[in-house]
Motif scaffolding. Structure first.
Motif, PDB file in Angstrom:
ATOM      1  N   SER A  33       0.890  -1.175  -0.044  1.00 26.05           N
ATOM      2  CA  SER A  33      -0.071  -0.085  -0.081  1.00 26.05           C
ATOM      3  C   SER A  33       0.787   1.271   0.091  1.00 26.05           C
ATOM      4  CB  SER A  33      -0.926   0.078   1.341  1.00 26.05           C
ATOM      5  OG  SER A  33      -0.158   0.227   2.494  1.00 26.05           O
ATOM      6  N   ILE A  34       2.047   1.119   0.803  1.00 27.48           N
ATOM      7  CA  ILE A  34       2.811   2.375   0.826  1.00 27.48           C
ATOM      8  C   ILE A  34       3.607   2.587  -0.615  1.00 27.48           C
ATOM      9  CG2 ILE A  34       4.902   3.384   1.881  1.00 27.48           C
ATOM     10  CD1 ILE A  34       2.519   3.360   3.741  1.00 27.48           C
ATOM     11  N   ASP A  90      -7.332   7.005  -3.111  1.00 27.53           N
ATOM     12  CA  ASP A  90      -6.684   5.762  -2.526  1.00 27.53           C
ATOM     13  C   ASP A  90      -7.848   4.778  -1.814  1.00 27.53           C
ATOM     14  OD1 ASP A  90      -7.533   6.977  -0.257  1.00 27.53           O
ATOM     15  OD2 ASP A  90      -5.601   7.110   0.580  1.00 27.53           O
ATOM     16  N   SER A  91      -9.009   4.747  -2.195  1.00 21.58           N
ATOM     17  CA  SER A  91      -9.911   4.166  -1.506  1.00 21.58           C
ATOM     18  C   SER A  91      -9.769   2.781  -1.671  1.00 21.58           C
ATOM     19  CB  SER A  91     -11.348   4.650  -1.885  1.00 21.58           C
ATOM     20  OG  SER A  91     -11.598   4.595  -3.322  1.00 21.58           O
ATOM     21  N   ALA A 151      -8.642  -2.391   0.578  1.00 25.92           N
ATOM     22  CA  ALA A 151      -7.866  -3.835   0.415  1.00 25.92           C
ATOM     23  C   ALA A 151      -7.048  -3.991   1.645  1.00 25.92           C
ATOM     24  CB  ALA A 151      -6.883  -3.839  -0.633  1.00 25.92           C
ATOM     25  N   VAL A 152      -6.388  -2.958   2.081  1.00 28.73           N
ATOM     26  CA  VAL A 152      -5.806  -3.649   3.278  1.00 28.73           C
ATOM     27  C   VAL A 152      -6.615  -3.688   4.740  1.00 28.73           C
ATOM     28  CG1 VAL A 152      -3.898  -2.336   4.964  1.00 28.73           C
ATOM     29  CG2 VAL A 152      -3.747  -2.186   2.685  1.00 28.73           C
ATOM     30  N   TYR A 153      -7.278  -2.813   5.126  1.00 22.57           N
ATOM     31  CA  TYR A 153      -8.408  -2.760   6.213  1.00 22.57           C
ATOM     32  C   TYR A 153      -9.450  -3.897   6.183  1.00 22.57           C
ATOM     33  CZ  TYR A 153      -6.823   1.335   8.431  1.00 22.57           C
ATOM     34  OH  TYR A 153      -5.916   2.651   9.090  1.00 22.57           O
ATOM     35  N   GLY A 154      -9.570  -4.333   4.743  1.00 17.66           N
ATOM     36  CA  GLY A 154     -10.423  -5.620   4.705  1.00 17.66           C
ATOM     37  C   GLY A 154      -9.759  -6.803   4.511  1.00 17.66           C
ATOM     38  N   SER A 155      -8.388  -7.007   4.682  1.00 17.96           N
ATOM     39  CA  SER A 155      -7.677  -8.103   4.705  1.00 17.96           C
ATOM     40  C   SER A 155      -7.757  -8.984   5.896  1.00 17.96           C
ATOM     41  CB  SER A 155      -6.073  -7.835   4.163  1.00 17.96           C
ATOM     42  OG  SER A 155      -5.688  -7.315   5.368  1.00 17.96           O
TER      43      SER A 155
END
Length: 254
Positions: A207-208, A223-224, A229-233
């Motif tokens: 993500s970075i 960046d939604s 993708a990250v928070y829902g992983s």
């Protein structure tokens, strides 16, 4: 891969060694193609977490492109050459996983272009950086390569390096932020850095890199999709529970 571009998997890292020490690891077109293939390999293999770049022999990371390949060049050939280099460096800059450059000795011309695409760079005290084309071949850089050098060193320093064919030593590169570390024991430092990177959260690292790429492209950044993708992983949910229960976390990249 060829004998001049050696790849080896060590743990979670794909190591790529530029292996023409007799020519200070100057790049042939075949080596550039091999580097592009390594980028694809590291992205497609979920067991690989890091791409590591290094030159053989201890005298150079990469001393540019093999000059013999420029004989008989026309203006049109120059345009095609820079397009090919842009494509390879673009693929390297777009690798979704962290890229570490380990630099011992000269990092010149095309070699500096390669190193500028890495996310983390460690060097020995012998490391030096230059693009001396104003006093050697009299050729030029593509705008994309120039932009990477400006981002890596800052415009004033990049301009002086190019216009004066000025060499930057390891300490100046460290102070400028181009090098993360200057190490006397480069092998130990490289192993430590690679281990630290490989132990991190893969989706956070992706993500970075992805948002930096979007920021560097300019304009407003949506960046939604990245944030979702990250928070829902599975990794994020698992890490929250591991943190709260004080259990170790094993990252999966999912």
């Amino acid at each position: 891969m060829t004998e001049h571009l050696v790849t080896e998997v060590r743990g979670a890292a794909l190591h790529v060694t530029f292996n023409r020490p007799e020519a200070r690891n100057a790049m042939t077109f075949e080596m550039y193609q091999g580097l592009a293939e390594a980028c694809t390999r590291v992205d497609e293999d979920p067991s690989l977490r890091v791409l590591v770049l290094r030159g053989a022999g201890g005298r150079a990371f990469v001393a540019g492109t093999d000059i013999a390949q420029f004989r008989g060049f026309t203006g049109e050939d120059g345009v095609e050459y820079e397009k090919k280099i842009d494509a390879v460096l673009g693929a390297l800059a777009a690798v979704k996983k962290p890229v570490v450059a380990v630099i011992d000795g000269h990092c010149v011309g095309g070699g500096l272009g390669i190193a500028s695409c890495a996310d983390i760079r460690v060097g020995s005290s012998k490391a030096s950086f230059s693009v001396p084309i104003a006093k050697t071949l009299g050729n030029t850089l593509s705008a994309n390569t120039l932009r990477r050098l400006v981002r890596a060193f800052g415009e004033p320093r990049a301009a002086s390096m190019l216009l004066m064919a000025r060499r930057v030593d390891a300490q100046e590169a460290l102070l400028s932020g181009f090098l993360t570390e200057v190490a006397e024991d480069l092998d130990e430092a490289a192993e430590r850095v690679v281990a630290e990177v490989a132990s991190g959260a893969p989706l956070t690292q992706w993500s970075i890199k992805e948002n930096l790429r979007r920021l560097n492209a300019g304009g407003e950044v949506d960046d939604s999709d990245v944030v979702s993708a990250v928070y829902g992983s599975e990794d994020f949910a698992g890490a929250v529970e591991a943190f709260l229960t004080k259990e170790p976390m094993e990252w999966t990249g999912r």
